[in-house]
Design an enzyme around this catalytic site. Sequence first.
Site, PDB file in Angstrom:
ATOM      1  N   GLU A  63       0.797  -1.229   0.000  1.00 18.91           N
ATOM      2  CA  GLU A  63       0.000   0.000   0.000  1.00 18.91           C
ATOM      3  C   GLU A  63       0.830   1.279   0.000  1.00 18.91           C
ATOM      4  O   GLU A  63       0.322   2.348  -0.289  1.00 18.91           O
ATOM      5  CB  GLU A  63      -0.998   0.002   1.160  1.00 18.91           C
ATOM      6  CG  GLU A  63      -0.367  -0.230   2.499  1.00 18.91           C
ATOM      7  CD  GLU A  63      -1.401  -0.758   3.508  1.00 18.91           C
ATOM      8  OE1 GLU A  63      -2.517  -0.248   3.525  1.00 18.91           O
ATOM      9  OE2 GLU A  63      -1.058  -1.681   4.272  1.00 18.91           O
ATOM     10  N   ASN A  64       2.113   1.173   0.315  1.00 20.90           N
ATOM     11  CA  ASN A  64       2.949   2.374   0.239  1.00 20.90           C
ATOM     12  C   ASN A  64       3.227   2.780  -1.212  1.00 20.90           C
ATOM     13  O   ASN A  64       3.778   3.849  -1.459  1.00 20.90           O
ATOM     14  CB  ASN A  64       4.255   2.178   1.010  1.00 20.90           C
ATOM     15  CG  ASN A  64       5.063   0.991   0.532  1.00 20.90           C
ATOM     16  OD1 ASN A  64       4.665   0.301  -0.412  1.00 20.90           O
ATOM     17  ND2 ASN A  64       6.190   0.746   1.162  1.00 20.90           N
TER      18      ASN A  64
END
Lengths: 263, 263, 308, 308
Positions: A63-64
């Site tokens: 998700e980064n």
Amino acid sequence: MAITSTAISERRAQAYTPGELMVVSAAREIRDGEVVFVGMRLPLIAFVVAKKTHAPHAVGLFENGLIRSTPAPELIYTMADPANIKNATQCLDMLGVMSLLQSGRVHLGFLGAAEVDRFGNLNSTEVHGTNGMTRLPGSGGACDIASLAQRFVALLEHSKERLPERVSYVTSPGNGDCRGWRQRVGLPRGGPAAVITSKAVLRFGDDREAYLSSTHPGVEVEDVLQNTGWPLRVSEEVISTPEPSVEELKAIREYDKDGFWTK
Amino acid sequence: MAITSTAISERRAQAYTPGELMVVSAAREIRDGEVVFVGMRLPLIAFVVAKKTHAPHAVGLFENGLIRSTPAPELIYTMADPANIKNATQCLDMLGVMSLLQSGRVHLGFLGAAEVDRFGNLNSTEVHGTNGMTRLPGSGGACDIASLAQRFVALLEHSKERLPERVSYVTSPGNGDCRGWRQRVGLPRGGPAAVITSKAVLRFGDDREAYLSSTHPGVEVEDVLQNTGWPLRVSEEVISTPEPSVEELKAIREYDKDGFWTK
Amino acid sequence: MSKLLTLRQAVADLVPDNASVALGLQMEQMIPFAAGHEIIRQKKRGLTLIGPISDILFDQMIAAGCVKQVIAAWVGNVMMGSAYNFRRAAEQGGLKVVNLSNFTVALALQAAAMGVPFLPTRTALGSDVARDNDFFSQIDSPFEDKQSPGGPARLHAVRALNPDVTIVHLQRADHEGNAHCWGNFGVMIEAVRAAKRVIVVAEEVVDTEVIASDPNRTVIPGFLVNAVVECRFGAHPSPVQGYYKRDNAFFRQYHEQTKSKVDSETWLQRWVHSVADRKAYMNQLGGCRVEELAVKQHAYAAQTDFGY
Amino acid sequence: MSKLLTLRQAVADLVPDNASVALGLQMEQMIPFAAGHEIIRQKKRGLTLIGPISDILFDQMIAAGCVKQVIAAWVGNVMMGSAYNFRRAAEQGGLKVVNLSNFTVALALQAAAMGVPFLPTRTALGSDVARDNDFFSQIDSPFEDKQSPGGPARLHAVRALNPDVTIVHLQRADHEGNAHCWGNFGVMIEAVRAAKRVIVVAEEVVDTEVIASDPNRTVIPGFLVNAVVECRFGAHPSPVQGYYKRDNAFFRQYHEQTKSKVDSETWLQRWVHSVADRKAYMNQLGGCRVEELAVKQHAYAAQTDFGY
């Protein structure tokens, strides 16, 4: 899964920890070639194990903003560790990977949770119990993965408190309270495929309620039922969770050398 | 503008082409330190001239996703020419620069057009005339710049056909048909600041209608009025468009050596 | 126009009491700990912190009493779990927490960056994250959605969020604020465009030519930047790709050493209040630890030619 | 899993008649002329072309009879003005043109890339671009907009646009489709994510290690790609940063040589139908011209360390 577990039983493993079994069970949820939203903590290792064993063509989204089609070469504690970034397939932004998730390109997402309920809803925000409110870290990307992946798998310790009939806060929507709920609220797809606990694996029926699919080796069905916060249905074909193979344990132990995540 | 034109008149220039005067007039609309959406063709040079003369701290945004705080080192024919990309401040995507535009960070945008009307609306899509429809290339980013920049400046050849009372298609919204029109349709800001033609510079009054602000050296007011498609109002202080300075002409000619854009 | 300031000046000038401050935007990498510690030392009060996950920096600023409100998706210690000061403050009601998800943090910042009042999404429908949360509003698509025969698509509109200040730590910038970054970006680029003011903290301030040599590596154009600060090791204990590794032991120790309010105050005293700046902090960390975190094996990006 | 194909195979497999095809997405750079010419040679019919500005490639495909509809912001010859075949086809009614602006092309593709039915914008309000155009619908923000005391903000919703095929030309890719690009991106990244199928045409197919050495330079992850084609000079006459310059004379000549339908057919015969592939095209262009367009002065990006 049938083929995989046959293959595994032929090469039955030595002793393993509950964490190792959970990681292996999670890894086996990944089919080869799938796009997986990896998530924090145990799934970081499950993805590596899957890549090194039965799913070499799986692609991991983080998700980064990271995409990896090779496993990180060494143990990582967070998805942004330098070893996860070096030689990544792509480093981009969160909106980029979330766009891939929202547009339906992610087959499977992994989630941890403080509570999971009868219909696979997850709470990682705040627990309202007899001792007042306990504040947890929050959703992170969990709400998004549960909302938007084609299916998701949750991992948690098995106890009556952590498996209540109804979570006290829906951080990450599962099946709501019935079949058709997701469609009604507007979720485009998805829902829980499995809940991997420290005692068992739960799956979901056509009515979208959880049932006991397998108990971990040495765990009695009765033990699971007594430690679940609602009258858990039991599959007629309840099996013993397939044990880790030698190959899978090797993948875990080469990676998590000190057992930080899996001891 | 007053200070600039005083400075310029002291170093009055030799002969220059109509294109050079238009470029210089456009360049002078850029104030130092402003963020400018540059646009295709003549404005590509106007930005360079401004940077090299009175506006060294201006920043140029290009709709392909480019940001430059130094002028391109050599003549460019399109904004994506390698000379415009090398040593750019930032190369990003169109949504990135359009986001900066939409969020109000762009002070000034330049636009060409086939038609400009009484209220500064622009047409670059299709002209409906006595000979049927003439298809033009289309908006490009013009509609966006006119909608979203803090102010915009249009450049075109001066003729009755190209300056009709009402454009036959509003590609790029100016002042609509009255004061308050932009606010009513929902545009967040902006509107036309000037129309630089081959004969004159038009500006806009409080009622948002165009008026004649200056005529180019050698052009009579009457000539402008006869070649404008509506009864153009004339400022009481109509002046002669300040001529290019030696410095400005030098900047143009060092750059557009063969006069491709400015001959 | 050089915008070079010391961290002390930048925080004093650009982070007033009661400001909303976005930081920790690249997720677990490049968290601006040095800037956060300077905010603590300057005793800023009433701040609203904005960021997706924060990884212990928010916890430290909460412990120090700087924070009135948190708008975030996750606040804790990514490697270790809960962050105790956040938990205490939230449970005891002293801290307002606006719960978002990672994606909706990104969308709120992106809406602001794009200059629109909201962006639509399909996430968080049916969740309690969106309930009684004024960042969310349910809307229907004005277009027929062919994918759902049940009629127009139901969506969440996520409201735009403009931070007063965005603070970014990254690898290198020039004195005007044009900045290179590599690794994962998280929500940094949106947060910079969305912000009213921007502070860039860089491991190195380099010549403009270095930044200009690779405009595709530039994540922030200088004209959006108010202050540039050079601060080596300014993201420790989080990692900076190509500069230093993650200090995992430090995160573990923080977890162990901040379980109570008193212990947290001791920790802050030691690592923030009693060190004047990042240099003193690094001295306290010790050369040996710093050396251990340094790059052991370089891995240079393939050559890229901007010539013509 | 290698996805390497010849351009002929890729077009034959992935671009059926009546497909919607997005191409020319990085604006005036890296336009996939070789791919467009192969589509012409394969006599594809009924295509819908999608792209912001196109710069003469759309005109060529229209002249060749491949195109039923254009969804674009601008169709012409950026350096010279009008493109005659587009103009003729549009004026005589043989071509359906959906007018968008650059920003709304980007938003339509981005909405599709993000998996939402629309994105909101403040552009084109009051314009004729939005009138009778089913890509636009007027909506009000569900949130109070503090900037406008007149009530909720009025916005345009721009409808999502999913191309059947997106064709991208860029500098280098590996055999799985992981691709590096530098220069301006235009709407390429959105168009790749929005598309059902993706063809990557690269100046060079390189080892996976080259791409992996710089994951921030990667604009397309391989798992979105269906075919990878190596095609040197495949974007001529448009430029490819670090590989060759823009052939301005070619654009000027095209303008002069395609004023009539007959002249355009002659041009297509010469530059498309009578050359079997890009190699033959380059031979016709001549070594001297190719040499002239080559990089004269290299300009390498500053070193970037991904090590730890």
